[in-house]
Design a protein around this motif. Structure first.
Motif, PDB file in Angstrom:
ATOM      1  N   ILE A 124       0.860  -1.177   0.000  1.00  0.00           N
ATOM      2  CA  ILE A 124       0.000   0.000   0.000  1.00  0.00           C
ATOM      3  C   ILE A 124       0.900   1.231   0.000  1.00  0.00           C
ATOM      4  CG2 ILE A 124      -1.862   1.171   1.227  1.00  0.00           C
ATOM      5  CD1 ILE A 124      -2.564  -1.694   0.371  1.00  0.00           C
ATOM      6  N   ILE A 125       0.583   2.205  -0.849  1.00  0.00           N
ATOM      7  CA  ILE A 125       1.388   3.431  -0.954  1.00  0.00           C
ATOM      8  C   ILE A 125       0.501   4.625  -0.626  1.00  0.00           C
ATOM      9  CG2 ILE A 125       2.809   4.878  -2.448  1.00  0.00           C
ATOM     10  CD1 ILE A 125       3.188   2.377  -4.231  1.00  0.00           C
ATOM     11  N   TYR A 126       0.991   5.470   0.281  1.00  0.00           N
ATOM     12  CA  TYR A 126       0.302   6.714   0.620  1.00  0.00           C
ATOM     13  C   TYR A 126       1.221   7.886   0.306  1.00  0.00           C
ATOM     14  CZ  TYR A 126      -2.959   3.807   3.259  1.00  0.00           C
ATOM     15  OH  TYR A 126      -3.884   2.872   3.614  1.00  0.00           O
ATOM     16  N   SER A 127       0.645   8.974  -0.209  1.00  0.00           N
ATOM     17  CA  SER A 127       1.420  10.192  -0.459  1.00  0.00           C
ATOM     18  C   SER A 127       0.972  11.282   0.510  1.00  0.00           C
ATOM     19  CB  SER A 127       1.244  10.670  -1.900  1.00  0.00           C
ATOM     20  OG  SER A 127      -0.068  11.132  -2.112  1.00  0.00           O
ATOM     21  N   PHE A 128       1.921  12.128   0.873  1.00  0.00           N
ATOM     22  CA  PHE A 128       1.676  13.226   1.811  1.00  0.00           C
ATOM     23  C   PHE A 128       2.275  14.501   1.232  1.00  0.00           C
ATOM     24  CE2 PHE A 128       1.930   9.328   4.202  1.00  0.00           C
ATOM     25  CZ  PHE A 128       0.880   9.407   5.086  1.00  0.00           C
ATOM     26  N   GLY A 129       1.533  15.599   1.346  1.00  0.00           N
ATOM     27  CA  GLY A 129       2.030  16.883   0.878  1.00  0.00           C
ATOM     28  C   GLY A 129       2.999  17.531   1.857  1.00  0.00           C
ATOM     29  N   GLN A 130       2.969  17.075   3.106  1.00  0.00           N
ATOM     30  CA  GLN A 130       3.842  17.643   4.129  1.00  0.00           C
ATOM     31  C   GLN A 130       4.508  16.527   4.915  1.00  0.00           C
ATOM     32  OE1 GLN A 130       1.559  20.315   6.539  1.00  0.00           O
ATOM     33  NE2 GLN A 130       1.304  21.798   4.894  1.00  0.00           N
ATOM     34  N   LEU A 131       5.720  16.783   5.344  1.00  0.00           N
ATOM     35  CA  LEU A 131       6.471  15.803   6.121  1.00  0.00           C
ATOM     36  C   LEU A 131       5.754  15.480   7.429  1.00  0.00           C
ATOM     37  CD1 LEU A 131       8.999  14.076   6.492  1.00  0.00           C
ATOM     38  CD2 LEU A 131      10.156  16.093   7.431  1.00  0.00           C
ATOM     39  N   SER A 132       5.077  16.456   8.021  1.00  0.00           N
ATOM     40  CA  SER A 132       4.394  16.223   9.296  1.00  0.00           C
ATOM     41  C   SER A 132       3.332  15.135   9.181  1.00  0.00           C
ATOM     42  CB  SER A 132       3.778  17.522   9.814  1.00  0.00           C
ATOM     43  OG  SER A 132       2.811  18.000   8.892  1.00  0.00           O
ATOM     44  N   GLY A 133       2.631  15.067   8.056  1.00  0.00           N
ATOM     45  CA  GLY A 133       1.638  14.018   7.850  1.00  0.00           C
ATOM     46  C   GLY A 133       2.266  12.635   7.835  1.00  0.00           C
ATOM     47  N   LEU A 134       3.399  12.518   7.170  1.00  0.00           N
ATOM     48  CA  LEU A 134       4.132  11.248   7.142  1.00  0.00           C
ATOM     49  C   LEU A 134       4.609  10.869   8.538  1.00  0.00           C
ATOM     50  CD1 LEU A 134       5.687   8.941   5.640  1.00  0.00           C
ATOM     51  CD2 LEU A 134       7.539  10.571   5.361  1.00  0.00           C
ATOM     52  N   LEU A 135       5.195  11.827   9.260  1.00  0.00           N
ATOM     53  CA  LEU A 135       5.712  11.551  10.606  1.00  0.00           C
ATOM     54  C   LEU A 135       4.595  11.162  11.576  1.00  0.00           C
ATOM     55  CD1 LEU A 135       8.340  14.435  10.983  1.00  0.00           C
ATOM     56  CD2 LEU A 135       8.756  12.050  10.370  1.00  0.00           C
ATOM     57  N   ASN A 136       3.481  11.894  11.524  1.00  0.00           N
ATOM     58  CA  ASN A 136       2.367  11.579  12.417  1.00  0.00           C
ATOM     59  C   ASN A 136       1.773  10.205  12.129  1.00  0.00           C
ATOM     60  OD1 ASN A 136       2.598  13.999  13.796  1.00  0.00           O
ATOM     61  ND2 ASN A 136       1.138  15.046  12.472  1.00  0.00           N
ATOM     62  N   THR A 137       1.694   9.841  10.859  1.00  0.00           N
ATOM     63  CA  THR A 137       1.186   8.520  10.493  1.00  0.00           C
ATOM     64  C   THR A 137       2.111   7.435  11.023  1.00  0.00           C
ATOM     65  OG1 THR A 137       0.109   9.397   8.515  1.00  0.00           O
ATOM     66  CG2 THR A 137       0.525   7.025   8.564  1.00  0.00           C
ATOM     67  N   CYS A 138       3.415   7.616  10.857  1.00  0.00           N
ATOM     68  CA  CYS A 138       4.384   6.645  11.368  1.00  0.00           C
ATOM     69  C   CYS A 138       4.296   6.523  12.888  1.00  0.00           C
ATOM     70  CB  CYS A 138       5.798   7.024  10.941  1.00  0.00           C
ATOM     71  SG  CYS A 138       6.105   6.793   9.181  1.00  0.00           S
ATOM     72  N   GLU A 139       4.112   7.654  13.562  1.00  0.00           N
ATOM     73  CA  GLU A 139       3.991   7.626  15.027  1.00  0.00           C
ATOM     74  C   GLU A 139       2.763   6.836  15.453  1.00  0.00           C
ATOM     75  OE1 GLU A 139       4.025  10.844  18.651  1.00  0.00           O
ATOM     76  OE2 GLU A 139       2.718  11.261  16.929  1.00  0.00           O
ATOM     77  N   ARG A 140       1.627   7.093  14.811  1.00  0.00           N
ATOM     78  CA  ARG A 140       0.391   6.378  15.167  1.00  0.00           C
ATOM     79  C   ARG A 140       0.505   4.887  14.874  1.00  0.00           C
ATOM     80  NH1 ARG A 140      -4.452   9.397  14.942  1.00  0.00           N
ATOM     81  NH2 ARG A 140      -5.382   7.503  15.795  1.00  0.00           N
ATOM     82  N   LEU A 141       1.128   4.545  13.743  1.00  0.00           N
ATOM     83  CA  LEU A 141       1.316   3.129  13.408  1.00  0.00           C
ATOM     84  C   LEU A 141       2.229   2.446  14.422  1.00  0.00           C
ATOM     85  CD1 LEU A 141       1.664   3.381   9.539  1.00  0.00           C
ATOM     86  CD2 LEU A 141      -0.097   2.099  10.763  1.00  0.00           C
ATOM     87  N   SER A 142       3.298   3.135  14.808  1.00  0.00           N
ATOM     88  CA  SER A 142       4.222   2.586  15.794  1.00  0.00           C
ATOM     89  C   SER A 142       3.510   2.374  17.128  1.00  0.00           C
ATOM     90  CB  SER A 142       5.409   3.535  15.971  1.00  0.00           C
ATOM     91  OG  SER A 142       6.286   3.046  16.945  1.00  0.00           O
ATOM     92  N   PHE A 143       2.726   3.356  17.538  1.00  0.00           N
ATOM     93  CA  PHE A 143       1.998   3.280  18.802  1.00  0.00           C
ATOM     94  C   PHE A 143       0.972   2.150  18.792  1.00  0.00           C
ATOM     95  CE2 PHE A 143      -1.442   4.628  21.686  1.00  0.00           C
ATOM     96  CZ  PHE A 143      -0.717   4.714  22.860  1.00  0.00           C
ATOM     97  N   SER A 144       0.371   1.898  17.613  1.00  0.00           N
ATOM     98  CA  SER A 144      -0.657   0.853  17.514  1.00  0.00           C
ATOM     99  C   SER A 144      -0.065  -0.548  17.374  1.00  0.00           C
ATOM    100  CB  SER A 144      -1.589   1.135  16.340  1.00  0.00           C
ATOM    101  OG  SER A 144      -0.920   0.908  15.114  1.00  0.00           O
ATOM    102  N   GLY A 145       1.268  -0.639  17.272  1.00  0.00           N
ATOM    103  CA  GLY A 145       1.913  -1.948  17.216  1.00  0.00           C
ATOM    104  C   GLY A 145       2.143  -2.479  15.821  1.00  0.00           C
ATOM    105  N   TYR A 146       2.104  -1.638  14.796  1.00  0.00           N
ATOM    106  CA  TYR A 146       2.360  -2.086  13.432  1.00  0.00           C
ATOM    107  C   TYR A 146       3.756  -2.713  13.365  1.00  0.00           C
ATOM    108  CZ  TYR A 146       3.144  -1.948   8.397  1.00  0.00           C
ATOM    109  OH  TYR A 146       3.429  -2.295   7.089  1.00  0.00           O
ATOM    110  N   CYS A 147       3.837  -3.917  12.819  1.00  0.00           N
ATOM    111  CA  CYS A 147       5.139  -4.592  12.782  1.00  0.00           C
ATOM    112  C   CYS A 147       5.508  -5.054  11.376  1.00  0.00           C
ATOM    113  CB  CYS A 147       5.172  -5.759  13.766  1.00  0.00           C
ATOM    114  SG  CYS A 147       3.880  -6.968  13.486  1.00  0.00           S
TER     115      CYS A 147
END
Length: 194
Positions: A108-131
Protein backbone atom coordinates in the motif's frame (compact mmCIF):
# COMPACT_ATOMS: atom_id res chain seq x y z
CA UNK A 1 -26.24 -1.16 8.99
CA UNK A 2 -24.00 -4.10 9.79
CA UNK A 3 -20.51 -4.39 8.33
CA UNK A 4 -18.21 -7.39 8.18
CA UNK A 5 -14.69 -6.72 6.93
CA UNK A 6 -13.78 -9.95 5.13
CA UNK A 7 -10.36 -8.73 3.93
CA UNK A 8 -8.64 -5.50 2.99
CA UNK A 9 -10.38 -5.71 -0.41
CA UNK A 10 -13.76 -7.27 0.46
CA UNK A 11 -16.62 -6.06 2.65
CA UNK A 12 -20.03 -7.50 3.47
CA UNK A 13 -22.73 -4.85 4.03
CA UNK A 14 -26.10 -5.78 5.57
CA UNK A 15 -28.82 -3.17 5.33
CA UNK A 16 -32.19 -3.40 7.02
CA UNK A 17 -35.32 -1.93 5.44
CA UNK A 18 -34.84 1.12 7.72
CA UNK A 19 -31.24 1.49 6.56
CA UNK A 20 -32.41 1.40 2.94
CA UNK A 21 -34.79 4.28 3.72
CA UNK A 22 -32.16 6.19 5.71
CA UNK A 23 -29.71 6.12 2.79
CA UNK A 24 -32.51 6.46 0.20
CA UNK A 25 -30.88 3.48 -1.47
CA UNK A 26 -32.61 1.72 -4.35
CA UNK A 27 -30.09 -0.47 -6.21
CA UNK A 28 -32.28 -0.39 -9.33
CA UNK A 29 -31.56 3.36 -9.54
CA UNK A 30 -27.77 3.12 -9.34
CA UNK A 31 -27.52 4.28 -12.95
CA UNK A 32 -28.85 7.72 -12.02
CA UNK A 33 -27.02 10.26 -9.87
CA UNK A 34 -29.20 9.79 -6.76
CA UNK A 35 -28.51 6.03 -6.66
CA UNK A 36 -24.79 6.59 -7.01
CA UNK A 37 -24.86 9.25 -4.27
CA UNK A 38 -26.67 6.84 -1.93
CA UNK A 39 -24.12 4.10 -2.64
CA UNK A 40 -21.26 6.57 -1.97
CA UNK A 41 -22.89 7.46 1.37
CA UNK A 42 -22.91 3.78 2.31
CA UNK A 43 -19.23 3.48 1.34
CA UNK A 44 -18.34 6.59 3.37
CA UNK A 45 -20.04 5.20 6.45
CA UNK A 46 -18.26 1.87 5.91
CA UNK A 47 -14.93 3.72 5.69
CA UNK A 48 -15.64 5.59 8.92
CA UNK A 49 -16.85 2.54 10.84
CA UNK A 50 -14.43 -0.19 9.78
CA UNK A 51 -11.72 1.42 7.64
CA UNK A 52 -12.79 -0.13 4.32
CA UNK A 53 -12.06 2.68 1.85
CA UNK A 54 -13.44 2.01 -1.62
CA UNK A 55 -14.32 5.61 -2.50
CA UNK A 56 -12.81 6.44 -5.88
CA UNK A 57 -11.85 2.79 -6.44
CA UNK A 58 -13.20 0.40 -9.03
CA UNK A 59 -15.50 -2.01 -7.22
CA UNK A 60 -17.48 -5.13 -7.98
CA UNK A 61 -20.79 -5.30 -6.09
CA UNK A 62 -22.88 -8.40 -5.53
CA UNK A 63 -26.37 -7.49 -4.33
CA UNK A 64 -28.87 -9.83 -2.66
CA UNK A 65 -32.28 -8.39 -1.71
CA UNK A 66 -34.10 -9.74 1.36
CA UNK A 67 -37.83 -10.36 1.70
CA UNK A 68 -38.10 -7.90 4.61
CA UNK A 69 -36.94 -5.02 2.39
CA UNK A 70 -33.26 -4.99 3.32
CA UNK A 71 -30.31 -6.39 1.44
CA UNK A 72 -26.86 -7.93 1.66
CA UNK A 73 -24.06 -6.59 -0.50
CA UNK A 74 -20.56 -7.83 -1.07
CA UNK A 75 -18.25 -5.02 -2.19
CA UNK A 76 -14.88 -6.02 -3.67
CA UNK A 77 -12.19 -3.49 -4.55
CA UNK A 78 -10.60 -4.32 -7.89
CA UNK A 79 -6.93 -3.76 -8.62
CA UNK A 80 -5.46 -3.40 -12.09
CA UNK A 81 -4.36 -7.04 -11.98
CA UNK A 82 -7.81 -8.46 -11.20
CA UNK A 83 -10.89 -8.96 -13.24
CA UNK A 84 -14.22 -10.39 -12.24
CA UNK A 85 -15.79 -13.04 -14.41
CA UNK A 86 -19.51 -13.03 -15.12
CA UNK A 87 -20.18 -15.56 -12.35
CA UNK A 88 -18.55 -13.29 -9.75
CA UNK A 89 -15.34 -15.25 -9.22
CA UNK A 90 -12.13 -13.28 -8.81
CA UNK A 91 -9.38 -14.22 -11.27
CA UNK A 92 -5.77 -13.14 -11.18
CA UNK A 93 -4.29 -11.96 -14.46
CA UNK A 94 -1.55 -13.87 -16.23
CA UNK A 95 0.99 -11.42 -14.80
CA UNK A 96 0.38 -12.64 -11.26
CA UNK A 97 4.09 -12.80 -10.39
CA UNK A 98 5.18 -9.55 -12.01
CA UNK A 99 6.90 -7.13 -9.67
CA UNK A 100 8.75 -9.72 -7.57
CA UNK A 101 10.95 -8.07 -4.98
CA UNK A 102 8.40 -5.48 -3.92
CA UNK A 103 6.27 -5.82 -0.78
CA UNK A 104 4.73 -9.09 -1.91
CA UNK A 105 1.56 -8.93 -3.95
CA UNK A 106 -0.21 -6.24 -1.93
CA UNK A 107 1.77 -3.25 -0.78
CA UNK A 108 0.00 0.00 0.00
CA UNK A 109 1.39 3.43 -0.95
CA UNK A 110 0.30 6.71 0.62
CA UNK A 111 1.42 10.19 -0.46
CA UNK A 112 1.68 13.23 1.81
CA UNK A 113 2.03 16.88 0.88
CA UNK A 114 3.84 17.64 4.13
CA UNK A 115 6.47 15.80 6.12
CA UNK A 116 4.39 16.22 9.30
CA UNK A 117 1.64 14.02 7.85
CA UNK A 118 4.13 11.25 7.14
CA UNK A 119 5.71 11.55 10.61
CA UNK A 120 2.37 11.58 12.42
CA UNK A 121 1.19 8.52 10.49
CA UNK A 122 4.38 6.64 11.37
CA UNK A 123 3.99 7.63 15.03
CA UNK A 124 0.39 6.38 15.17
CA UNK A 125 1.32 3.13 13.41
CA UNK A 126 4.22 2.59 15.79
CA UNK A 127 2.00 3.28 18.80
CA UNK A 128 -0.66 0.85 17.51
CA UNK A 129 1.91 -1.95 17.22
CA UNK A 130 2.36 -2.09 13.43
CA UNK A 131 5.14 -4.59 12.78
CA UNK A 132 5.13 -4.96 8.98
CA UNK A 133 7.75 -3.62 6.60
CA UNK A 134 7.65 0.08 5.80
CA UNK A 135 9.68 2.50 3.67
CA UNK A 136 9.58 6.26 3.24
CA UNK A 137 10.46 8.14 0.04
CA UNK A 138 10.41 11.71 -1.17
CA UNK A 139 10.13 13.12 -4.67
CA UNK A 140 10.83 16.79 -5.45
CA UNK A 141 7.75 18.25 -7.17
CA UNK A 142 8.71 21.90 -7.68
CA UNK A 143 11.57 23.98 -6.33
CA UNK A 144 11.31 24.05 -2.53
CA UNK A 145 8.38 21.61 -2.54
CA UNK A 146 8.45 17.85 -2.07
CA UNK A 147 5.98 15.01 -1.75
CA UNK A 148 6.50 12.23 0.76
CA UNK A 149 5.49 8.61 0.35
CA UNK A 150 4.98 5.76 2.77
CA UNK A 151 4.97 2.12 1.62
CA UNK A 152 3.26 -0.36 3.93
CA UNK A 153 2.17 -3.98 3.89
CA UNK A 154 -1.31 -3.20 5.26
CA UNK A 155 -3.95 -0.55 4.81
CA UNK A 156 -4.60 1.79 7.73
CA UNK A 157 -6.80 4.68 8.78
CA UNK A 158 -4.00 6.84 10.14
CA UNK A 159 -2.75 7.99 6.73
CA UNK A 160 -6.13 9.49 5.80
CA UNK A 161 -6.39 11.20 9.18
CA UNK A 162 -3.04 12.87 8.45
CA UNK A 163 -3.99 14.03 4.92
CA UNK A 164 -2.41 11.07 3.17
CA UNK A 165 -3.78 9.89 -0.15
CA UNK A 166 -3.68 6.33 -1.44
CA UNK A 167 -1.66 5.88 -4.62
CA UNK A 168 -1.93 3.21 -7.28
CA UNK A 169 0.21 0.11 -6.71
CA UNK A 170 2.00 0.89 -9.98
CA UNK A 171 3.41 4.06 -8.39
CA UNK A 172 5.92 1.75 -6.70
CA UNK A 173 8.01 1.79 -9.88
CA UNK A 174 7.99 5.60 -10.04
CA UNK A 175 9.29 5.73 -6.47
CA UNK A 176 12.00 3.17 -7.19
CA UNK A 177 13.18 5.07 -10.25
CA UNK A 178 12.67 8.73 -9.30
CA UNK A 179 12.21 8.75 -5.53
CA UNK A 180 14.83 9.34 -2.88
CA UNK A 181 14.68 6.73 -0.13
CA UNK A 182 14.42 8.41 3.26
CA UNK A 183 14.64 5.17 5.22
CA UNK A 184 13.55 1.57 5.56
CA UNK A 185 11.62 0.70 8.76
CA UNK A 186 9.95 4.10 8.43
CA UNK A 187 7.35 3.37 11.10
CA UNK A 188 10.02 2.51 13.68
CA UNK A 189 12.42 5.32 12.79
CA UNK A 190 10.20 8.22 11.72
CA UNK A 191 7.56 7.46 14.34
CA UNK A 192 10.03 8.64 16.98
CA UNK A 193 10.48 12.03 15.25
CA UNK A 194 6.84 13.16 15.28
Amino acid sequence: MELILISSTKLKVMLSADDMKKFDFDPKCCTDISGRAAFRSILKEARDKCGFDAIGEKVFVQYYPEKQGGCEMFVTKLSDTERISQNGVENQSKNKNRGQGRYGSEYIIYSFGQLSGLLNTCERLSFSGYCGRSSAYKIPEKPLSEKYYLLLEKENLFAGENYGSRCSDSYYYVLKEHGNLICEDAVGILGKLA
